[in-house]
Write an enzyme that holds these catalytic residues in place. Structure first.
Site, PDB file in Angstrom:
ATOM      1  CB  SER A  61      -0.902   0.024   1.226  1.00  0.00           C
ATOM      2  OG  SER A  61      -1.693  -1.134   1.272  1.00  0.00           O
TER       3      SER A  61
HETATM    4  N1  SAH Z   1       0.329  -5.313   4.294  1.00  0.00           N
HETATM    5  C1  SAH Z   1       0.867  -5.604   2.995  1.00  0.00           C
HETATM    6  C2  SAH Z   1      -0.153  -5.339   1.919  1.00  0.00           C
HETATM    7  C3  SAH Z   1      -0.316  -6.532   1.078  1.00  0.00           C
HETATM    8  S1  SAH Z   1      -1.663  -6.494  -0.056  1.00  0.00           S
HETATM    9  C4  SAH Z   1       2.159  -4.864   2.762  1.00  0.00           C
HETATM   10  O1  SAH Z   1       2.524  -3.998   3.546  1.00  0.00           O
HETATM   11  O2  SAH Z   1       2.866  -5.188   1.801  1.00  0.00           O
HETATM   12  C5  SAH Z   1      -2.798  -7.561   0.729  1.00  0.00           C
HETATM   13  C6  SAH Z   1      -2.340  -8.967   0.974  1.00  0.00           C
HETATM   14  O3  SAH Z   1      -3.457  -9.673   1.515  1.00  0.00           O
HETATM   15  C7  SAH Z   1      -1.889  -9.745  -0.260  1.00  0.00           C
HETATM   16  O4  SAH Z   1      -0.596 -10.217  -0.059  1.00  0.00           O
HETATM   17  C8  SAH Z   1      -2.899 -10.898  -0.346  1.00  0.00           C
HETATM   18  O5  SAH Z   1      -2.353 -12.105  -0.821  1.00  0.00           O
HETATM   19  C9  SAH Z   1      -3.360 -11.017   1.101  1.00  0.00           C
HETATM   20  N2  SAH Z   1      -4.641 -11.678   1.308  1.00  0.00           N
HETATM   21  C10 SAH Z   1      -5.783 -11.588   0.585  1.00  0.00           C
HETATM   22  N3  SAH Z   1      -6.744 -12.363   1.125  1.00  0.00           N
HETATM   23  C11 SAH Z   1      -6.205 -12.949   2.231  1.00  0.00           C
HETATM   24  C12 SAH Z   1      -6.676 -13.861   3.235  1.00  0.00           C
HETATM   25  N4  SAH Z   1      -7.919 -14.330   3.226  1.00  0.00           N
HETATM   26  N5  SAH Z   1      -5.837 -14.246   4.201  1.00  0.00           N
HETATM   27  C13 SAH Z   1      -4.556 -13.793   4.252  1.00  0.00           C
HETATM   28  N6  SAH Z   1      -4.043 -12.941   3.335  1.00  0.00           N
HETATM   29  C14 SAH Z   1      -4.850 -12.513   2.354  1.00  0.00           C
END
Ligand code: SAH
Length: 218
Positions: A61
């Site tokens: 993000s």
């Molecule tokens: N906090 C992260 C943002 C990653 S984007 C950062 O700082 O880089 C959101 C993430 O949520 C993705 O990696 C995606 O694979 C994960 N995601 C989506 N659905 C999910 C679920 N049900 N359980 C765990 N992770 C999930």
């Protein structure tokens, strides 16, 4: 590249001017090296005012959004926090700087493994990382004083509400697959109330209490 300078400019121009004023949060953004969490070819853009691709169709993000979510958690330093969506591990590192206990769940194994080894290398050895469907929470270590979901949900998943401690706070983007509102839920005497903080755009939260696989790729 003078990443330290870029980091200081990011804090001033993107965070402070938009109302991030929690001193502990700002100190953390001055410290954590965001360039380490993005792919090599994107490191020059690590402090840009936008999200970046981290592979597997997922994104890290925009710094402001990470800061806003973090500030909304109102961390004092000893809370047990559950993060859903480890992704690059950047938000996980920010949380680990601000509180004692951090648990993070990611559904994509390759991202989880990469984030885990990077966080260990950077010295965040206490963080616990798990590959699973985070819409189910992480029962084993519940209840949590804080829960942060970093992917866009249809609605707050019931298992997460259940695993939130009384007087706890959950921050979660809720809406459609292409646009959401960042919501802050507070639990008091078993009841939850929410308020909206900001409009936002996150990749979808996929799982039993989220969207089904393949959504958002159309
Ligand atoms: N906090 C992260 C943002 C990653 S984007 C950062 O700082 O880089 C959101 C993430 O949520 C993705 O990696 C995606 O694979 C994960 N995601 C989506 N659905 C999910 C679920 N049900 N359980 C765990 N992770 C999930």
């Amino acid at each position: 590249m003078d990443y330290k300078k870029l980091r200081q400019e990011m804090v001033k121009d993107q965070l402070i001017t938009r109302g991030i004023n929690d001193e502990r949060v700002l100190a953390t953004f001055y410290k954590v090296e965001r360039e380490k969490f993005v792919p090599c070819d994107l490191q020059k853009d690590a402090y840009g005012d936008f999200p970046l691709s981290i592979g597997e169709g997922q994104t890290i993000s925009q710094p402001y959004m990470v800061a806003l979510m973090t500030q909304s958690l109102e961390l004092k330093g000893c809370e047990r926090v559950l993060e859903i969506g480890t992704g690059s591990g950047y938000q996980t590192a920010i949380l680990a700087e601000l509180t004692e206990e951090v648990y993070s769940v990611e559904r994509i194994k390759s991202l989880s493994q990469k984030a885990d080894s990077l966080l260990k290398k950077m010295g965040y050895s206490k963080v616990k990382i798990f590959v699973s469907d985070g819409t189910m929470g992480w029962e084993k270590y519940s209840p949590y004083e804080r829960i942060l979901v970093t992917a866009g949900a249809k609605q707050a998943p019931q298992p997460l509400i259940n695993q939130l401690k009384d007087e706890g706070i959950m921050v979660i983007p809720v809406g459609s697959t292409y646009s959401q509102e960042l919501k802050v839920f507070r639990k008091k005497k078993g009841r939850v109330r929410s308020k909206t903080v900001e409009r936002c755009i996150f990749v979808p939260l996929i799982g039993k209490y989220g969207w089904s696989e393949g959504v958002g790729n159309e």
